[in-house]
Structure formats: structure tokens, C-alpha cells
Enzyme design. Sequence first.
Site, PDB file in Angstrom:
ATOM      1  N   ASN A 195      -0.678   4.229  10.604  1.00  0.00           N
ATOM      2  CA  ASN A 195      -0.599   4.501   9.154  1.00  0.00           C
ATOM      3  C   ASN A 195      -1.835   4.408   8.826  1.00  0.00           C
ATOM      4  O   ASN A 195      -2.584   3.309   8.746  1.00  0.00           O
ATOM      5  CB  ASN A 195       0.483   3.527   8.572  1.00  0.00           C
ATOM      6  CG  ASN A 195       0.173   4.166   7.087  1.00  0.00           C
ATOM      7  OD1 ASN A 195       0.433   4.978   6.644  1.00  0.00           O
ATOM      8  ND2 ASN A 195      -0.272   2.989   6.202  1.00  0.00           N
ATOM      9  N   GLU A 196      -2.522   5.520   8.204  1.00  0.00           N
ATOM     10  CA  GLU A 196      -3.918   5.520   7.507  1.00  0.00           C
ATOM     11  C   GLU A 196      -4.994   4.924   8.340  1.00  0.00           C
ATOM     12  O   GLU A 196      -5.565   3.769   7.769  1.00  0.00           O
ATOM     13  CB  GLU A 196      -3.730   4.951   6.325  1.00  0.00           C
ATOM     14  CG  GLU A 196      -2.480   5.533   5.188  1.00  0.00           C
ATOM     15  CD  GLU A 196      -2.411   4.951   4.196  1.00  0.00           C
ATOM     16  OE1 GLU A 196      -2.971   3.893   3.814  1.00  0.00           O
ATOM     17  OE2 GLU A 196      -1.905   5.846   3.322  1.00  0.00           O
ATOM     18  N   HIS A 201       1.558  -0.299  11.201  1.00  0.00           N
ATOM     19  CA  HIS A 201       1.240  -0.301   9.860  1.00  0.00           C
ATOM     20  C   HIS A 201       0.580  -1.389   9.341  1.00  0.00           C
ATOM     21  O   HIS A 201       1.227  -2.221   8.740  1.00  0.00           O
ATOM     22  CB  HIS A 201       2.411   0.209   9.055  1.00  0.00           C
ATOM     23  CG  HIS A 201       2.187   0.331   7.545  1.00  0.00           C
ATOM     24  ND1 HIS A 201       2.916   1.842   6.899  1.00  0.00           N
ATOM     25  CD2 HIS A 201       1.565   0.037   6.667  1.00  0.00           C
ATOM     26  CE1 HIS A 201       2.433   1.985   5.761  1.00  0.00           C
ATOM     27  NE2 HIS A 201       1.692   0.805   5.526  1.00  0.00           N
ATOM     28  N   GLU A 225       3.946   9.664   2.688  1.00  0.00           N
ATOM     29  CA  GLU A 225       3.804   8.501   1.503  1.00  0.00           C
ATOM     30  C   GLU A 225       3.339   9.308   0.221  1.00  0.00           C
ATOM     31  O   GLU A 225       2.397  10.347   0.411  1.00  0.00           O
ATOM     32  CB  GLU A 225       2.831   7.638   1.570  1.00  0.00           C
ATOM     33  CG  GLU A 225       3.568   6.481   2.329  1.00  0.00           C
ATOM     34  CD  GLU A 225       2.630   5.117   2.655  1.00  0.00           C
ATOM     35  OE1 GLU A 225       1.786   5.100   1.797  1.00  0.00           O
ATOM     36  OE2 GLU A 225       2.702   4.822   3.671  1.00  0.00           O
ATOM     37  N   HIS A 276      -1.717 -17.254   4.910  1.00  0.00           N
ATOM     38  CA  HIS A 276      -1.651 -18.923   5.145  1.00  0.00           C
ATOM     39  C   HIS A 276      -2.693 -19.856   4.927  1.00  0.00           C
ATOM     40  O   HIS A 276      -2.835 -20.706   4.305  1.00  0.00           O
ATOM     41  CB  HIS A 276      -0.872 -19.359   6.355  1.00  0.00           C
ATOM     42  CG  HIS A 276       0.676 -18.621   6.481  1.00  0.00           C
ATOM     43  ND1 HIS A 276       1.549 -18.224   7.553  1.00  0.00           N
ATOM     44  CD2 HIS A 276       1.379 -18.119   5.283  1.00  0.00           C
ATOM     45  CE1 HIS A 276       2.673 -17.843   7.369  1.00  0.00           C
ATOM     46  NE2 HIS A 276       2.606 -17.808   5.900  1.00  0.00           N
ATOM     47  N   ASP A 287       6.128 -13.790   3.708  1.00  0.00           N
ATOM     48  CA  ASP A 287       6.913 -14.779   4.360  1.00  0.00           C
ATOM     49  C   ASP A 287       8.638 -14.317   4.417  1.00  0.00           C
ATOM     50  O   ASP A 287       9.038 -14.391   5.359  1.00  0.00           O
ATOM     51  CB  ASP A 287       6.829 -16.293   4.014  1.00  0.00           C
ATOM     52  CG  ASP A 287       5.594 -16.883   4.393  1.00  0.00           C
ATOM     53  OD1 ASP A 287       4.621 -16.160   4.940  1.00  0.00           O
ATOM     54  OD2 ASP A 287       5.210 -18.097   4.114  1.00  0.00           O
ATOM     55  N   GLN A 297       5.401  -5.591   4.727  1.00  0.00           N
ATOM     56  CA  GLN A 297       5.906  -5.375   3.161  1.00  0.00           C
ATOM     57  C   GLN A 297       7.261  -5.349   2.842  1.00  0.00           C
ATOM     58  O   GLN A 297       7.479  -6.271   1.695  1.00  0.00           O
ATOM     59  CB  GLN A 297       5.258  -4.132   2.516  1.00  0.00           C
ATOM     60  CG  GLN A 297       3.931  -3.899   2.641  1.00  0.00           C
ATOM     61  CD  GLN A 297       3.412  -2.368   2.270  1.00  0.00           C
ATOM     62  OE1 GLN A 297       3.551  -1.708   3.117  1.00  0.00           O
ATOM     63  NE2 GLN A 297       2.984  -2.294   1.024  1.00  0.00           N
ATOM     64  N   ASN A 352      -0.569  10.814   3.588  1.00  0.00           N
ATOM     65  CA  ASN A 352      -0.201  10.026   2.706  1.00  0.00           C
ATOM     66  C   ASN A 352      -1.225  10.477   1.222  1.00  0.00           C
ATOM     67  O   ASN A 352      -2.256  10.311   1.683  1.00  0.00           O
ATOM     68  CB  ASN A 352      -0.398   8.523   2.959  1.00  0.00           C
ATOM     69  CG  ASN A 352       0.720   8.056   3.997  1.00  0.00           C
ATOM     70  OD1 ASN A 352       1.575   8.848   4.329  1.00  0.00           O
ATOM     71  ND2 ASN A 352       0.463   6.873   4.376  1.00  0.00           N
TER      72      ASN A 352
HETATM   73  C1  PNW Z   1      -0.691   3.063   1.032  1.00  0.00           C
HETATM   74  N1  PNW Z   1      -6.053   5.953  -1.983  1.00  0.00           N
HETATM   75  O1  PNW Z   1      -2.187   2.995   1.255  1.00  0.00           O
HETATM   76  C2  PNW Z   1      -0.080   2.147   2.191  1.00  0.00           C
HETATM   77  O2  PNW Z   1       0.125   3.115   3.341  1.00  0.00           O
HETATM   78  C3  PNW Z   1       1.071   1.221   1.667  1.00  0.00           C
HETATM   79  O3  PNW Z   1       1.265   0.373   2.566  1.00  0.00           O
HETATM   80  C4  PNW Z   1       0.710   0.753   0.389  1.00  0.00           C
HETATM   81  O4  PNW Z   1       1.970  -0.059   0.051  1.00  0.00           O
HETATM   82  C5  PNW Z   1       0.876   2.079  -0.543  1.00  0.00           C
HETATM   83  O5  PNW Z   1      -0.340   2.890  -0.487  1.00  0.00           O
HETATM   84  C6  PNW Z   1       0.241   1.598  -2.134  1.00  0.00           C
HETATM   85  O6  PNW Z   1      -0.751   0.892  -2.211  1.00  0.00           O
HETATM   86  C7  PNW Z   1      -3.047   3.814   0.431  1.00  0.00           C
HETATM   87  O7  PNW Z   1      -7.120   6.262  -1.254  1.00  0.00           O
HETATM   88  C8  PNW Z   1      -4.150   4.159   0.808  1.00  0.00           C
HETATM   89  O8  PNW Z   1      -6.038   6.127  -2.936  1.00  0.00           O
HETATM   90  C9  PNW Z   1      -5.208   4.954   0.314  1.00  0.00           C
HETATM   91  C10 PNW Z   1      -5.044   5.448  -1.032  1.00  0.00           C
HETATM   92  C11 PNW Z   1      -3.872   4.740  -1.812  1.00  0.00           C
HETATM   93  C12 PNW Z   1      -2.872   3.990  -1.251  1.00  0.00           C
END
Ligand code: PNW
Length: 488
Positions: free
Chosen positions: A173-174, A129, A385, A46, A59, A26, A314
Site C-alpha cells: 500500500n502506497e 500496509h 482508496e 508505546h 492496541d 488501524q 489511492n
Molecule cells: C492513505 N495524500 O494514505 C492510507 O493508505 C490510509 O491508511 C489512511 O488512513 C488514509 O490515507 C487516510 O489518511 C494517503 O498525498 C496517502 O494526499 C497520501 C495522501 C493521502 C492519504
Amino acid sequence: YTKDGKHKVRKFPDGFMFGTSTASYQVEGGWDADGKSENIWDHLTHKDPCAVKDCSNGDIANDSYNQYKRDVEMMREMGLDFYRFSLSWSRLLPTSFPDKINGAGVQYYNNLINEMLKYNIEPMVTIFHWDLPQKLQELGGWTNPHIVDWYADYARVVFELFGDRVKYWITMNEPWVICYQGYGAGVLAPLLEISGMAEYMCAKNLLLAHAKAYHIYDKEFRSQRDGNIFITLNSRFYIPETENDLQTSNDLADFELGTYAHPIFSENGDFPPRLKELVAIKSTEQGFARSRLPEFTTKEIDFVKGTSDFFGLNHYTSSMIYRNESVVGYHKIPSYYDDVQAIIYQPDEWKSAASPWLRVVPLGFYKLLTKIRKDYDNPTVFITENGFSTFGGLEDDDRVSYLRQYLDAMLDAMNEGSDIAAYTIWSLMDNFEWVAGYTERFGIYEVDYESPERTRTPRKSAFVYKETIRSRSLDHHYEPNTTVMTID
Ligand code: PNW
């Protein structure tokens, strides 16, 4: 919303840590710089230049590959205790495997880490991530059981390279987003839509990969810096529409957070009993030879159980839910939401951010934190987050208001006993917001994508966050002077 009354200045406990967060794809850019190979986001953007909303890609993104000194300068302006960023697998290991380590990639992360440590900003490093090497995707990605070893080999390399200086490691991450949105719903790379099947296969392999990395760190590297290693899970809070929907709201929590939290944080380990039960029943009804949810062996259950030093969370928003047994017209069969028999939505009255899925529900944050305290024996939680999107502009009063309300909700949970040790804003700066491209802005610093150096400018929220960190307290009435940002 606050139980304690809005006008009080509320103190954070001693030792509480504040940070901000980003992720490699990102912000870094340098997508093919100095030997980096292709990851699934390079490949997607791409191959189909308009795969994302504004036909953009990562990019160049924020050019953090070259601008890392400015990034660290911003961390110093804020007075951050830590900064959470992620490593790019395809930058460090261009073949995906540890046979060849890319020196330029190592140098980039060394520069960033050393620059941060010079100013006492603790690195919190996410090993993965979402930017999987494309070659591994072609081999099936997270649905191929071999990925447990591929990921563990990669993790060992980064522990060897950076373990002497990194005290906080996040394995993944997630996982829910990786598996459901990437393999089930087809909304994120690799855009697979094999719901009711692929996201469950992904879940099992990902949990085993996480656990393998945990054990490697625990046995071979932890002592180097008395470090910590944990996983970051995402979750909404699901508000039942009526009392009859209560069971379904708990089921949804088992399907989302529980799929990953139960195997790691519960006493018995394994997938949540209701997840196993519901998927097994549906699978039998539908004529499958076995449950579409793979099983863990007893050995695997023990291998995964207890493998996280903290509960990384998060959280952004909440949803209303109701039970719906005949989901025809809403969901495909088989599918994840058909398995759980739930419909989720957000009422129009809830205040919305720039991202259509993000509505302001601070009470849901309090409720989720309370549920985690009760369900998982009050683990130490790191909020890794939390944040709000706008369409841009420096006067981001809506973000300031979101931030204050969510911090208030977090403090409410802490007052009732939740053990929360860290809070992280997503994000330090605007960045490539996956399929929304650069149309949704999450930064407390604005990024000018027209300027070659991707100039970063603090928003009002940056000044407010800085004061929160300086005073270690939340003051709803603080009005910042936003003319000059300094390093104190
Ligand atoms: C995050 N939801 O994911 C990500 O970890 C980031 O990379 C991303 O930029 C950020 O959200 C903003 O979108 C999410 O279920 C996962 O509401 C789940 C949810 C929201 C965001």
C-alpha cells in the site's frame, strides 16, 4: 462540477465492482494477542505515548480481531462486491521470518476470509500496509537490500496459507508514503528524516520486493484460483500555478507517482528519466560521489517491468504547485523537494475535510485518471482508496457530497476511455488514523470508542453508498431513509 450535468442519473458499467477498505494496524487491535510480536507502530506508540495527536494507539483500535463477524455483517448490509483489508506481518510471523508461523494469526484471517466468502464478498488482500515488524526496522527496514528476500518469504507464506481463496492480492500500500513520509519526512513510523537519501534507497528495495512477490505468485500460485496480483500507488494531482510551472508539475508527478509507476507500468521500465536527471545534477553540485538515487541494473529493470495485473490507485486530494529554484527557507538541502525544486500548497478557498491535507478537488481526480490513461497506455485501474474525513457524527453530508463529486469525476474519465474496474471507499469504519489518532474519522460507519465492543453505526453516507451499489448508478438527489439498516 460535472460535464454531463448534475441532474442525470449516471450508470456504472456492468461488472463494475464496489468495495470498502481498512488496514490491519488501524482496525485489528489485539496488538500482543496470542503470540503477535511488535511492529513499528506498536513500538512508536508505546515508546512515546504521545507520539500521535490524541496520545492514543492501535492496541485495541476497533477490536476487529474479535469483532470480525460484525465487520462482515456491515459488508453484507452495504452489499459490497469486495472488502479490502491487510495482513499483519508480525501477527503471522512473530519472528519476522518464516521459521515460525503463528497459528492463532492464521486462524483469525481464515475466520475473516471464510466468513466473507460465505456471503460472496470477495477478499482483496493487501500484504503490507505499513506495519513492519520492529525487528526488521532495527535491521534498517526498507533501506536494507535484504528486505527483498524477507518480504518475498513472507509473501510466499501468505500465498500458501490463503491463496486457495483469495483472488485479489495487493503487494504494497502506497510505497511513496512508506518511503517519503517514513524515511524522508519523519511524519510516519519509523519517523526517519533522511530526505534526499533514504526515501530513494527505500524506493528501490521496495520495488524489487514487490516484483519478487509478483513473480513467486505468477509462477507458483496464480493457477490455484486464477488470481490477480497488483500494487497500490497513491497520487495527488498537481495543478501548476502558471504555464511556467508546467514542467515542474510534470516533474512532481515523476517524483511521486512516477517513481513507482514508471518502473512497473512504462514501456522502458526503470525510474523516470527526469527523476534520474534531476537527482544526479543536484548530487554532483552538492559534492556527492554518485547520484543519491540508486541505479537499477538492466536485469533489475526487466525483473520489475510489467509486474502488476492492475493499476491500484489511492487518491484523496490535489495541490497547487510552483517552481522554486532557491528553496532555502522551505526545504532542507539535500532533500526530495529541493531535488524537484517545487513548492506545493492548497489554497484556503478549497473546502477542507477534518484532515488538514484533505481538500475537495474532484476535477483533480478526473485529471489524474486522464494522465494515467495517457502516460501508462490505459491500464485497468482499481481505485483502492478514496474518502473524506469528518470530526464525527452520523449526518455526514459533507462526505456524501465528496463521494458524489468524486464518483462523477471518475465517470467523466471513464466516458473518455479510462478503464476503471473498481472503486473502494476509505473506510468501512472509523479507525486509527496514524499520527492523527482517532481525531479524524473516515468511516461510513461510526465507531464508538467508549463501548467495549466498539459499536459500529451506519452514517448517512453508508445508506447512500448502499443505494449506489444496489442501483449500480449515481443519483445526486437520492435521499436515504436512515432509520434502519438491513441486509437485503
Ligand atoms: C492513505 N495524500 O494514505 C492510507 O493508505 C490510509 O491508511 C489512511 O488512513 C488514509 O490515507 C487516510 O489518511 C494517503 O498525498 C496517502 O494526499 C497520501 C495522501 C493521502 C492519504
